[in-house]
Motif scaffolding. Structure first.
Motif, PDB file in Angstrom:
ATOM      1  N   UNK A   1      43.908  46.872  52.313  1.00  0.00           N
ATOM      2  CA  UNK A   1      43.016  45.881  52.892  1.00  0.00           C
ATOM      3  C   UNK A   1      43.074  44.630  52.012  1.00  0.00           C
ATOM      4  N   UNK A   2      42.021  44.255  51.306  1.00  0.00           N
ATOM      5  CA  UNK A   2      42.107  43.000  50.549  1.00  0.00           C
ATOM      6  C   UNK A   2      42.010  43.254  49.052  1.00  0.00           C
ATOM      7  N   UNK A   3      43.127  43.425  48.372  1.00  0.00           N
ATOM      8  CA  UNK A   3      43.090  43.698  46.936  1.00  0.00           C
ATOM      9  C   UNK A   3      42.695  42.460  46.156  1.00  0.00           C
ATOM     10  N   UNK A   4      41.721  42.598  45.251  1.00  0.00           N
ATOM     11  CA  UNK A   4      41.290  41.493  44.379  1.00  0.00           C
ATOM     12  C   UNK A   4      40.948  42.067  43.014  1.00  0.00           C
ATOM     13  N   UNK A   5      40.600  41.208  42.082  1.00  0.00           N
ATOM     14  CA  UNK A   5      40.246  41.650  40.747  1.00  0.00           C
ATOM     15  C   UNK A   5      41.462  41.683  39.846  1.00  0.00           C
ATOM     16  N   UNK A   6      41.332  42.361  38.731  1.00  0.00           N
ATOM     17  CA  UNK A   6      42.396  42.380  37.712  1.00  0.00           C
ATOM     18  C   UNK A   6      42.122  43.522  36.744  1.00  0.00           C
ATOM     19  N   UNK A   7      43.132  43.817  35.921  1.00  0.00           N
ATOM     20  CA  UNK A   7      42.967  44.825  34.870  1.00  0.00           C
ATOM     21  C   UNK A   7      41.804  44.412  33.964  1.00  0.00           C
ATOM     22  N   UNK A   8      41.006  45.378  33.539  1.00  0.00           N
ATOM     23  CA  UNK A   8      39.799  45.064  32.747  1.00  0.00           C
ATOM     24  C   UNK A   8      40.130  44.304  31.460  1.00  0.00           C
ATOM     25  N   UNK A   9      41.355  44.491  30.961  1.00  0.00           N
ATOM     26  CA  UNK A   9      41.749  43.763  29.741  1.00  0.00           C
ATOM     27  C   UNK A   9      41.837  42.257  29.998  1.00  0.00           C
ATOM     28  N   UNK A  10      41.993  41.879  31.254  1.00  0.00           N
ATOM     29  CA  UNK A  10      42.172  40.465  31.587  1.00  0.00           C
ATOM     30  C   UNK A  10      43.577  39.969  31.310  1.00  0.00           C
ATOM     31  N   UNK A  11      44.481  40.872  30.943  1.00  0.00           N
ATOM     32  CA  UNK A  11      45.825  40.416  30.548  1.00  0.00           C
ATOM     33  C   UNK A  11      46.817  40.346  31.699  1.00  0.00           C
ATOM     34  N   UNK A  12      46.486  41.001  32.806  1.00  0.00           N
ATOM     35  CA  UNK A  12      47.320  40.887  34.017  1.00  0.00           C
ATOM     36  C   UNK A  12      46.381  40.671  35.198  1.00  0.00           C
ATOM     37  N   UNK A  13      46.909  39.990  36.220  1.00  0.00           N
ATOM     38  CA  UNK A  13      46.087  39.701  37.391  1.00  0.00           C
ATOM     39  C   UNK A  13      46.899  38.924  38.395  1.00  0.00           C
ATOM     40  N   UNK A  14      46.196  38.397  39.417  1.00  0.00           N
ATOM     41  CA  UNK A  14      46.881  37.662  40.478  1.00  0.00           C
ATOM     42  C   UNK A  14      47.149  36.240  40.002  1.00  0.00           C
ATOM     43  N   UNK A  15      48.378  35.793  40.147  1.00  0.00           N
ATOM     44  CA  UNK A  15      48.757  34.479  39.596  1.00  0.00           C
ATOM     45  C   UNK A  15      49.568  33.703  40.625  1.00  0.00           C
ATOM     46  N   UNK A  16      48.944  33.342  41.760  1.00  0.00           N
ATOM     47  CA  UNK A  16      49.717  32.703  42.840  1.00  0.00           C
ATOM     48  C   UNK A  16      50.228  31.326  42.434  1.00  0.00           C
ATOM     49  N   UNK A  17      51.385  30.988  42.952  1.00  0.00           N
ATOM     50  CA  UNK A  17      51.925  29.638  42.698  1.00  0.00           C
ATOM     51  C   UNK A  17      51.184  28.635  43.585  1.00  0.00           C
ATOM     52  N   UNK A  18      50.918  27.447  43.055  1.00  0.00           N
ATOM     53  CA  UNK A  18      50.332  26.384  43.871  1.00  0.00           C
ATOM     54  C   UNK A  18      48.885  26.654  44.250  1.00  0.00           C
TER      55      UNK A  18
END
Ligand code: NAD
Ligand code: WQD
Length: 339
Positions: free
Chosen positions: A181-198
């Motif tokens: 469905x709609x994946x959001x959020x990031x690893x709790x460490x904050x070191x990886x996550x969604x990084x869209x261009x533009x």
């Protein structure tokens, strides 16, 4: 010394794939990533190594390169594949449908040809709730009729049909099609996550950038829908919950024929729910601009996740608060990274 069986993660350097790689490695599995980096950056690999405490095997390449994929499957003793590689921007797919069919459909075809040649017949496929089209009943069960409203969604539907036909032709294949469905959020460490261009098109990355002052205000695409507060309702799922769902599916693959399974929370949240939660959890303000509806949007879409629990023994653990908190931690960390 014989290496332990590995899991090939196509597209494993991406938003979802990198979180799956972390969960697999931390659980003692052996992921190997194949990614052409068309929508991700090599730097994610170092940050993944920091999270899991060891380096991961990475091959930079394209799933359409059959010889490279065959070589990867053979030399790394791959036992199963989690197939995430794909282009996923709905708007881009409308402008460039052939690029989407080539990358997603032809790419999957080439991957399956390589797997067949190497006698690897276990695959988890990254599908999408977009194959349900405009829901005619909610919550969405896997038996809901399938249809799509854009070329991106059509590529997912074509690939699902290809996989069903493949299994009908040869029952030795074990196939699990996970409809996110709609994946959001990031690893709790904050070191990886969604990084869209533009400029982001999806809600959460846009909210993050408004909170960070990078964008002035959040456009709310319509507040006149037949929903509790008039704004669009979606089933937001924490990307780490999505990752553990993949791990369960991979672990159960050998008991599967060809199955479609929803990965969602079963809860619908509106745009304003997300914004208000993000503001409350992170102590920030998100200025809004109410706009006209976005073409192609459906009013509401959320999952019935009961099959995932029955078949995988999996259900989501994290809340919308967790998703908003972890997304903000990642946004603040990613601002310190280079381009
Ligand atoms: P993403 O763009 O962050 O990750 C996809 C990765 O695949 C990228 O690293 C990209 O470089 C790689 N890739 C693309 N084409 C490739 C190719 N031909 N060969 C090798 N690598 C290639 O996207 P994501 O959000 O992580 O999505 C992963 C999968 O999940 C996609 O198939 C997407 O369609 C699907 N999906 C995503 C969402 C979502 O909201 N993010 C929802 C449902 C389904
Ligand atoms: C969510 C809600 C918008 C941005 C898309 C793809 C789907 C899948 C997931 C790949 C909607 C509203 C959004 C903004 C807003 N991706 N919104 N202002 O459209 O549900 O699904 O991503 O498989 O295929 O279609 O996600 O995050 O774009 O929108 O008001 O700036 O937020 O109208 O109601 P969507 P989204």
């Amino acid at each position: 010394m014989k290496q332990s069986p590995t899991v090939l993660l196509t597209g494993g350097a991406g938003f979802i794939g990198s979180h799956i790689a972390a969960e697999l490695a931390l659980a003692g599995h052996e992921p190997v990533i194949l990614d052409n980096l068309c929508n991700s950056k090599i730097g994610v690999l170092d940050r993944l190594s920091s999270i899991i405490g060891r380096s991961l095997r990475f091959i930079q390449g394209d799933i359409r390169d059959v010889e490279l994929v065959k070589h990867t499957l053979a030399t790394h003793h791959v036992q199963s594949v989690i197939h995430l590689a794909g282009l996923k921007a709905v708007g881009d797919s409308v402008k460039e449908p052939l690029a989407y069919y080539d990358n997603n459909v032809v790419g999957t075809l080439r991957l399956l040809e390589a797997m067949h040649a190497c006698n690897v017949r276990s695959i988890v496929f990254s599908s999408s709730a977009t194959v349900y089209g405009n829901p005619d009943r909610l919550p969405l069960r896997e038996s809901h009729p399938l249809s799509t409203t854009n070329p991106y969604g059509q590529t997912k539907l074509v690939i699902e049909e290809m996989l069903r036909d493949l299994h009908r032709s040869d029952s030795r294949w074990h196939i699990c099609m996970l409809r996110y469905f709609n994946p959001i959020g990031a690893h709790a460490s904050g070191m990886i996550g969604e990084d869209p261009n533009g400029v982001p098109t999806n809600l959460m990355p846009f909210v993050q950038r408004v909170a960070a002052g990078e964008l002035k205000e959040l456009p709310v695409w319509g507040n006149d829908y037949d929903t509790p507060d008039g704004t669009g309702v979606r089933d937001y799922i924490h990307v780490v919950d999505l990752a553990t769902g993949h791990m369960r599916a991979m672990e159960k693959l050998e008991s599967m024929g060809c199955e479609a399974i929803n990965l969602g929370t079963g809860l619908g949240s509106s745009v304003l729910d997300v914004v208000r939660t993000f503001e409350r959890v992170n102590g920030v303000r998100i200025p809004l601009a109410i706009k006209a509806r976005r073409p192609g949007d459906v009013p509401a879409c959320y999952a019935d996740p009961s099959i995932a629990f029955e078949r995988l023994g999996w259900k989501t653990q994290r809340t919308l608060d967790d998703m908003c908190r972890d997304a903000w931690t990642w946004q603040q960390f990613s601002a310190t990274l280079g381009g």
